[in-house]
Design an enzyme around this catalytic site. Sequence first.
Site, mmCIF file in Angstrom:
data_model
loop_
_atom_site.group_PDB
_atom_site.id
_atom_site.type_symbol
_atom_site.label_atom_id
_atom_site.label_comp_id
_atom_site.label_asym_id
_atom_site.label_seq_id
_atom_site.Cartn_x
_atom_site.Cartn_y
_atom_site.Cartn_z
ATOM 1 N N TRP A 139 75.808 16.956 7.120
ATOM 2 C CA TRP A 139 75.423 16.727 5.131
ATOM 3 C C TRP A 139 75.278 15.357 5.422
ATOM 4 O O TRP A 139 75.205 14.438 4.216
ATOM 5 C CB TRP A 139 76.569 17.453 4.492
ATOM 6 C CG TRP A 139 78.351 17.301 5.426
ATOM 7 C CD1 TRP A 139 78.540 18.063 6.592
ATOM 8 C CD2 TRP A 139 78.825 15.759 5.384
ATOM 9 N NE1 TRP A 139 79.518 17.425 6.396
ATOM 10 C CE2 TRP A 139 80.074 16.683 6.496
ATOM 11 C CE3 TRP A 139 78.525 14.658 5.613
ATOM 12 C CZ2 TRP A 139 80.771 15.696 6.452
ATOM 13 C CZ3 TRP A 139 79.384 13.797 4.998
ATOM 14 C CH2 TRP A 139 80.883 14.354 6.271
ATOM 15 N N LYS A 148 67.581 24.422 8.803
ATOM 16 C CA LYS A 148 69.094 24.514 7.874
ATOM 17 C C LYS A 148 69.976 23.487 7.727
ATOM 18 O O LYS A 148 69.981 23.297 8.290
ATOM 19 C CB LYS A 148 69.596 26.663 8.985
ATOM 20 C CG LYS A 148 70.558 26.590 7.641
ATOM 21 C CD LYS A 148 71.655 27.559 8.603
ATOM 22 C CE LYS A 148 72.287 26.097 8.630
ATOM 23 N NZ LYS A 148 73.261 25.265 7.830
ATOM 24 N N PRO A 149 69.299 23.252 6.691
ATOM 25 C CA PRO A 149 70.173 22.322 6.335
ATOM 26 C C PRO A 149 71.627 21.978 6.202
ATOM 27 O O PRO A 149 71.800 23.202 5.923
ATOM 28 C CB PRO A 149 69.591 21.655 4.815
ATOM 29 C CG PRO A 149 69.410 23.028 4.351
ATOM 30 C CD PRO A 149 69.096 24.161 5.275
ATOM 31 N N GLY A 174 74.718 17.230 14.212
ATOM 32 C CA GLY A 174 76.240 17.768 14.002
ATOM 33 C C GLY A 174 77.191 17.523 14.818
ATOM 34 O O GLY A 174 77.410 16.790 15.604
ATOM 35 N N SER A 175 78.480 18.393 14.625
ATOM 36 C CA SER A 175 79.298 17.851 15.602
ATOM 37 C C SER A 175 79.447 18.482 16.858
ATOM 38 O O SER A 175 79.037 19.330 16.912
ATOM 39 C CB SER A 175 80.939 18.541 14.638
ATOM 40 O OG SER A 175 80.436 20.313 14.528
ATOM 41 N N GLU A 229 71.723 16.159 19.269
ATOM 42 C CA GLU A 229 72.354 14.677 18.142
ATOM 43 C C GLU A 229 73.931 15.476 18.015
ATOM 44 O O GLU A 229 74.496 16.141 16.657
ATOM 45 C CB GLU A 229 71.719 14.566 17.299
ATOM 46 C CG GLU A 229 70.409 13.816 17.517
ATOM 47 C CD GLU A 229 69.915 13.020 18.790
ATOM 48 O OE1 GLU A 229 71.142 11.797 18.699
ATOM 49 O OE2 GLU A 229 69.024 12.784 18.918
ATOM 50 N N CYS A 287 78.212 9.639 12.191
ATOM 51 C CA CYS A 287 78.035 9.159 13.930
ATOM 52 C C CYS A 287 78.310 7.969 14.086
ATOM 53 O O CYS A 287 78.804 7.754 15.624
ATOM 54 C CB CYS A 287 77.274 10.334 14.209
ATOM 55 S SG CYS A 287 75.468 9.890 14.414
ATOM 56 N N GLU A 294 86.676 11.713 15.509
ATOM 57 C CA GLU A 294 86.299 11.200 14.579
ATOM 58 C C GLU A 294 86.876 11.036 13.448
ATOM 59 O O GLU A 294 86.902 11.959 12.825
ATOM 60 C CB GLU A 294 84.708 11.650 14.556
ATOM 61 C CG GLU A 294 84.057 11.946 15.572
ATOM 62 C CD GLU A 294 82.622 12.663 14.659
ATOM 63 O OE1 GLU A 294 82.466 13.997 14.745
ATOM 64 O OE2 GLU A 294 81.379 11.782 14.458
ATOM 65 N N SER A 341 70.534 2.644 13.809
ATOM 66 C CA SER A 341 69.573 3.277 13.321
ATOM 67 C C SER A 341 68.542 2.686 13.839
ATOM 68 O O SER A 341 68.581 1.815 12.298
ATOM 69 C CB SER A 341 70.284 4.157 12.345
ATOM 70 O OG SER A 341 71.379 4.127 12.472
HETATM 71 P P1 NAP Z 1 79.010 20.987 11.391
HETATM 72 O O1 NAP Z 1 80.228 21.166 10.990
HETATM 73 O O2 NAP Z 1 78.823 20.582 12.679
HETATM 74 O O3 NAP Z 1 77.139 21.160 10.653
HETATM 75 C C1 NAP Z 1 76.951 20.352 11.355
HETATM 76 C C2 NAP Z 1 75.591 21.765 10.731
HETATM 77 O O4 NAP Z 1 76.079 23.003 11.618
HETATM 78 C C3 NAP Z 1 75.219 22.294 9.585
HETATM 79 O O5 NAP Z 1 73.833 22.535 8.721
HETATM 80 C C4 NAP Z 1 76.258 23.481 9.552
HETATM 81 O O6 NAP Z 1 75.917 24.576 8.755
HETATM 82 C C5 NAP Z 1 76.014 24.243 10.808
HETATM 83 N N1 NAP Z 1 76.361 25.017 11.282
HETATM 84 C C6 NAP Z 1 78.193 24.940 11.117
HETATM 85 N N2 NAP Z 1 78.378 26.286 12.572
HETATM 86 C C7 NAP Z 1 77.700 26.802 12.381
HETATM 87 C C8 NAP Z 1 77.050 27.758 13.753
HETATM 88 N N3 NAP Z 1 78.590 28.270 13.894
HETATM 89 N N4 NAP Z 1 76.363 28.193 14.461
HETATM 90 C C9 NAP Z 1 74.785 27.397 13.546
HETATM 91 N N5 NAP Z 1 75.485 26.308 12.838
HETATM 92 C C10 NAP Z 1 76.479 25.808 12.641
HETATM 93 O O7 NAP Z 1 78.868 19.488 11.247
HETATM 94 P P2 NAP Z 1 78.544 19.005 9.640
HETATM 95 O O8 NAP Z 1 80.080 18.112 9.416
HETATM 96 O O9 NAP Z 1 77.952 19.063 8.935
HETATM 97 O O10 NAP Z 1 78.358 16.749 10.132
HETATM 98 C C11 NAP Z 1 79.382 16.047 10.561
HETATM 99 C C12 NAP Z 1 78.915 15.483 12.205
HETATM 100 O O11 NAP Z 1 77.635 16.102 12.721
HETATM 101 C C13 NAP Z 1 79.997 14.386 12.718
HETATM 102 O O12 NAP Z 1 80.502 15.108 13.707
HETATM 103 C C14 NAP Z 1 78.473 13.985 13.394
HETATM 104 O O13 NAP Z 1 79.305 12.770 14.542
HETATM 105 C C15 NAP Z 1 77.613 14.471 13.611
HETATM 106 N N6 NAP Z 1 76.224 13.807 13.479
HETATM 107 C C16 NAP Z 1 75.761 13.681 14.844
HETATM 108 C C17 NAP Z 1 74.781 12.553 14.285
HETATM 109 C C18 NAP Z 1 73.995 12.537 16.107
HETATM 110 O O14 NAP Z 1 72.871 11.567 15.672
HETATM 111 N N7 NAP Z 1 74.773 12.251 16.535
HETATM 112 C C19 NAP Z 1 74.338 12.542 13.436
HETATM 113 C C20 NAP Z 1 74.618 13.100 12.064
HETATM 114 C C21 NAP Z 1 75.877 13.434 12.225
HETATM 115 P P3 NAP Z 1 77.034 24.801 7.283
HETATM 116 O O15 NAP Z 1 77.061 23.350 6.445
HETATM 117 O O16 NAP Z 1 76.558 25.683 6.742
HETATM 118 O O17 NAP Z 1 78.613 24.897 7.882
#
Ligand code: NAP
Length: 494
Positions: free
Chosen positions: A167, A191-192, A245-246, A267, A301, A398, A458
């Site tokens: 997000w 899937k956003p 994501g995480s 990522e 991130c 984080e 970036s």
């Molecule tokens: P997240 O909880 O890991 O969620 C990311 C995505 O994964 C969302 O679309 C989420 O859907 C989905 N998701 C959650 N649980 C899942 C599962 N069991 N199976 C499949 N998909 C699943 O991360 P976030 O809180 O949205 O974002 C923050 C994290 O992203 C931080 O750790 C940040 O460092 C990381 N990030 C990394 C980068 C990079 O380039 N390295 C860039 C940006 C962010 P839902 O929304 O429905 O939960």
Amino acid sequence: MNIAAHPAFRGTSGLDLESCSKGLFIGGQWREAHAKRRIPVVDPSTETVLAHVADASLSDATEAVDAAATAAPGWASTAPRRRSEILRRCFELMTERADSLAKLISLENGKALRDARGEVAYAAEFFRWNAEEAVRIVGDISIAPAGANRIIVEYQPIGVCVLITPWNFPAAMATRKIAPALAAGCTVVLKPATETPLTAYALAALYKEAGVPDGVVNVITTSTPGQVTAAMLADPRVRKLSFTGSTTVGRTLLAEASKTVLSCSMELGGNAPLIVFDDADLDTAIEGAMVAKMRNAGEACTAANRFYVQSGIYDRFVAALTKRMEALTVGVGISPETECGPMITARAVAKIDELVKDAVGRGAKVVCGGNKPAGAGFFYPPTVLVDVPGDADMAHEEIFGPVAPITKFETEEEVIARANHTEYGLAAYIFTSDIGRGLKVSRQIEAGMVALNRGLVSDPAAPFGGVKQSGLGREGGSHGVLEFTEPRYVAVTL
Ligand code: NAP
């Protein structure tokens, strides 16, 4: 609830906002989820519901993969020049409609409008860059060392890709995947994140207008991401997972992807050190630190998560940073004066509050901020902490918020060891007037990306990604498009 009726879009928005809350985007059409369930989208600045989006279940996900698989051969065989022109048109349309896109991002994510404008420019640039890459995916030919045959290598599209995005950058994290995937000739299901689906849907309508054929980009939202993505990853027609994501969710998805031996780009999370040496120019270090910490209110991130400042400049750095942090205007994201918007959810605020309390409990001192305010909106104030001990939770996790934890160091060896004492390795920031030292230290820091005397790494033209548990693969630059290809080798006797 219809986002098109929001006062921010009075007059013409240039976006198909009506469609955003109509349903899933599959095969170029908008349609309700089979179960007819919907998910509310909340404005983090006010806690009001902005819209409801469709809630996909397994059968919807299968239909999205059907659409991507059906469109795949046609898109893979579309001339690279044509693909390039369509991607270029996506860039142009995003740029023309940047103002409305920025408002939409700001509303659903809460980020300050000025950050949202920066994100739109960054996100659009992935289309321009990859429009240029689409016609430059070149293979090679060589003579086998024994001389018996030629080795011909060409890069073919990997196939149907599942893209999952977070997000915190609702536009850029999607375009950083979609643009190279399309340049390579792949079709996708995106899937956003559940918190910020509206930007993804508005962009889907824009891609269609730009000429992206039906089925090449499909977008589905779901309240059951685990089940829905597991089903897609198990589908033998899917050949690639690209996730941002995480690290926790990334690990789960890697395990899922292992069942069908899927190609994965990951990522993941970060824990960036920001190092200021005594010989740094103070103004440059403060300017860079503000960007590294406060872009997106710390919800990045790449955000500086641990500040290490050498003893000779420490007091001046803390005083100057505190002054800048205290002066920031905190407010509703969409307000033009806002410099620091709300966090994404109440849960995110509670987590930041917990981390600050933990650090203070272990001896850190609050220099400014540090208190969760009352009232509507998921706000947390810009905060500076000093003397944060190495065993504080925030030194390992984080923070994902506007908190700058600062500690003092004495020697180069000491700070390198402390900076590397983490399972993460995404970004790092170094400030020094001695470029030779800066380059030497950057090579010793375990991170995929290092910013030297600046607060931003970036760039769509550069390979973005992490080492250690911050990820696998790279996005951007000439590396990004290759993640969506597979080399095919032909041995031929000529
Ligand atoms: P997240 O909880 O890991 O969620 C990311 C995505 O994964 C969302 O679309 C989420 O859907 C989905 N998701 C959650 N649980 C899942 C599962 N069991 N199976 C499949 N998909 C699943 O991360 P976030 O809180 O949205 O974002 C923050 C994290 O992203 C931080 O750790 C940040 O460092 C990381 N990030 C990394 C980068 C990079 O380039 N390295 C860039 C940006 C962010 P839902 O929304 O429905 O939960």
